[in-house]
Design a protein around this motif. Sequence first.
Motif, PDB file in Angstrom:
ATOM      1  N   THR A   1      13.655 -37.637 -28.160  1.00 30.98           N
ATOM      2  CA  THR A   1      12.449 -37.352 -28.927  1.00 30.98           C
ATOM      3  C   THR A   1      11.641 -38.622 -29.137  1.00 30.98           C
ATOM      4  O   THR A   1      10.421 -38.641 -28.927  1.00 30.98           O
ATOM      5  CB  THR A   1      12.818 -36.732 -30.295  1.00 30.98           C
ATOM      6  OG1 THR A   1      13.572 -35.540 -30.072  1.00 30.98           O
ATOM      7  CG2 THR A   1      11.586 -36.411 -31.107  1.00 30.98           C
TER       8      THR A   1
ATOM      9  N   ALA B   1       7.718 -37.747 -35.727  1.00 34.30           N
ATOM     10  CA  ALA B   1       8.256 -38.862 -34.949  1.00 34.30           C
ATOM     11  C   ALA B   1       8.845 -39.922 -35.877  1.00 34.30           C
ATOM     12  O   ALA B   1       9.934 -40.455 -35.616  1.00 34.30           O
ATOM     13  CB  ALA B   1       7.171 -39.460 -34.061  1.00 34.30           C
TER      14      ALA B   1
ATOM     15  N   ASN C   1       8.434 -30.548 -25.323  1.00 32.34           N
ATOM     16  CA  ASN C   1       9.754 -31.190 -25.243  1.00 32.34           C
ATOM     17  C   ASN C   1      10.081 -31.888 -26.561  1.00 32.34           C
ATOM     18  O   ASN C   1      11.218 -31.838 -27.038  1.00 32.34           O
ATOM     19  CB  ASN C   1       9.794 -32.183 -24.091  1.00 32.34           C
ATOM     20  CG  ASN C   1       9.658 -31.516 -22.741  1.00 32.34           C
ATOM     21  OD1 ASN C   1       9.952 -30.332 -22.588  1.00 32.34           O
ATOM     22  ND2 ASN C   1       9.187 -32.256 -21.763  1.00 32.34           N
ATOM     23  N   PHE C   2       9.089 -32.540 -27.141  1.00 34.89           N
ATOM     24  CA  PHE C   2       9.228 -33.218 -28.422  1.00 34.89           C
ATOM     25  C   PHE C   2       9.684 -32.217 -29.494  1.00 34.89           C
ATOM     26  O   PHE C   2      10.680 -32.434 -30.189  1.00 34.89           O
ATOM     27  CB  PHE C   2       7.878 -33.852 -28.787  1.00 34.89           C
ATOM     28  CG  PHE C   2       7.838 -34.561 -30.101  1.00 34.89           C
ATOM     29  CD1 PHE C   2       8.176 -35.900 -30.198  1.00 34.89           C
ATOM     30  CD2 PHE C   2       7.426 -33.901 -31.255  1.00 34.89           C
ATOM     31  CE1 PHE C   2       8.112 -36.569 -31.415  1.00 34.89           C
ATOM     32  CE2 PHE C   2       7.364 -34.557 -32.467  1.00 34.89           C
ATOM     33  CZ  PHE C   2       7.712 -35.898 -32.551  1.00 34.89           C
ATOM     34  N   LYS C   3       8.957 -31.109 -29.616  1.00 31.43           N
ATOM     35  CA  LYS C   3       9.290 -30.093 -30.621  1.00 31.43           C
ATOM     36  C   LYS C   3      10.656 -29.467 -30.358  1.00 31.43           C
ATOM     37  O   LYS C   3      11.432 -29.257 -31.294  1.00 31.43           O
ATOM     38  CB  LYS C   3       8.210 -29.008 -30.662  1.00 31.43           C
ATOM     39  CG  LYS C   3       6.891 -29.497 -31.213  1.00 31.43           C
ATOM     40  CD  LYS C   3       5.843 -28.429 -31.457  1.00 31.43           C
ATOM     41  CE  LYS C   3       5.741 -27.350 -30.445  1.00 31.43           C
ATOM     42  NZ  LYS C   3       4.597 -26.442 -30.654  1.00 31.43           N
TER      43      LYS C   3
ATOM     44  N   ALA D   1      12.094 -38.680 -37.167  1.00 29.90           N
ATOM     45  CA  ALA D   1      13.107 -38.745 -36.108  1.00 29.90           C
ATOM     46  C   ALA D   1      13.611 -40.177 -35.929  1.00 29.90           C
ATOM     47  O   ALA D   1      14.819 -40.401 -35.763  1.00 29.90           O
ATOM     48  CB  ALA D   1      12.543 -38.214 -34.788  1.00 29.90           C
TER      49      ALA D   1
ATOM     50  N   ASN E   1      13.272 -30.763 -28.728  1.00 24.52           N
ATOM     51  CA  ASN E   1      14.348 -31.719 -29.020  1.00 24.52           C
ATOM     52  C   ASN E   1      14.566 -31.858 -30.521  1.00 24.52           C
ATOM     53  O   ASN E   1      15.709 -31.923 -30.987  1.00 24.52           O
ATOM     54  CB  ASN E   1      14.039 -33.087 -28.411  1.00 24.52           C
ATOM     55  CG  ASN E   1      14.281 -33.123 -26.925  1.00 24.52           C
ATOM     56  OD1 ASN E   1      14.891 -32.238 -26.348  1.00 24.52           O
ATOM     57  ND2 ASN E   1      13.782 -34.159 -26.276  1.00 24.52           N
ATOM     58  N   LEU E   2      13.477 -31.912 -31.278  1.00 19.24           N
ATOM     59  CA  LEU E   2      13.609 -31.997 -32.736  1.00 19.24           C
ATOM     60  C   LEU E   2      14.330 -30.778 -33.294  1.00 19.24           C
ATOM     61  O   LEU E   2      15.215 -30.911 -34.153  1.00 19.24           O
ATOM     62  CB  LEU E   2      12.230 -32.102 -33.392  1.00 19.24           C
ATOM     63  CG  LEU E   2      11.622 -33.473 -33.511  1.00 19.24           C
ATOM     64  CD1 LEU E   2      10.263 -33.391 -34.185  1.00 19.24           C
ATOM     65  CD2 LEU E   2      12.520 -34.431 -34.258  1.00 19.24           C
TER      66      LEU E   2
ATOM     67  N   TYR F   1       7.696 -39.860 -27.675  1.00 24.74           N
ATOM     68  CA  TYR F   1       6.557 -40.202 -28.537  1.00 24.74           C
ATOM     69  C   TYR F   1       5.960 -41.543 -28.111  1.00 24.74           C
ATOM     70  O   TYR F   1       6.575 -42.582 -28.233  1.00 24.74           O
ATOM     71  CB  TYR F   1       6.983 -40.262 -29.996  1.00 24.74           C
ATOM     72  CG  TYR F   1       5.821 -40.412 -30.946  1.00 24.74           C
ATOM     73  CD1 TYR F   1       4.969 -39.353 -31.202  1.00 24.74           C
ATOM     74  CD2 TYR F   1       5.550 -41.627 -31.564  1.00 24.74           C
ATOM     75  CE1 TYR F   1       3.888 -39.475 -32.063  1.00 24.74           C
ATOM     76  CE2 TYR F   1       4.475 -41.758 -32.430  1.00 24.74           C
ATOM     77  CZ  TYR F   1       3.652 -40.690 -32.664  1.00 24.74           C
ATOM     78  OH  TYR F   1       2.579 -40.822 -33.511  1.00 24.74           O
TER      79      TYR F   1
END
Length: 163
Positions: free
Chosen positions: A43, A71, A19-21, A74, A23-24, A47
């Motif tokens: 994002t 992170a 999800n992190f990747k 971001a 969203n980025l 984290y």
Amino acid sequence: ENEIYTFNRGMDYDADFENFKNNLNLARHTGDEAERISLLKETVKIYKGYFVPDISDHWAITERERFHQQAVDAMVQLAELQLKHGKLDDMLVTAQTLLDFEPTHEEMVCLVMRAHAASGNIVEVIQQYEQFRQVLHAEMGARPSPQTRALFDNLTRERRVVR
């Protein structure tokens, strides 16, 4: 012996790192700043700290540092956008999230000083700068960069002239 485990990506699952990747990636490619802010907020919320902190294998260290740097980037991007759009309270929350991880992150400290100045709170600009100066000296034996000092001087010039 010599069994190999694999992850079945066909099953229903939710993985924070994916999800992190995702969203980025979406944030990088959207032209809509409101959508970018929303994606970066998600994002940053995902984290929670260093990736697999208890594993010291080379692959884990590499991934840990990569995720952390993403992170940090971001958080800086989000804070810049929040400042640009006058969302000062949100920006200060974003900044504190990063500064909790990296209290010597000079770029974020500068953004915080700019946010306080934008809200007319020069006392907070001074306090932020002094706190940063002390932490930087204690942790690294260093002083703020000439650019940070110039920003501080510029933001507090009027207050110094009045005295």
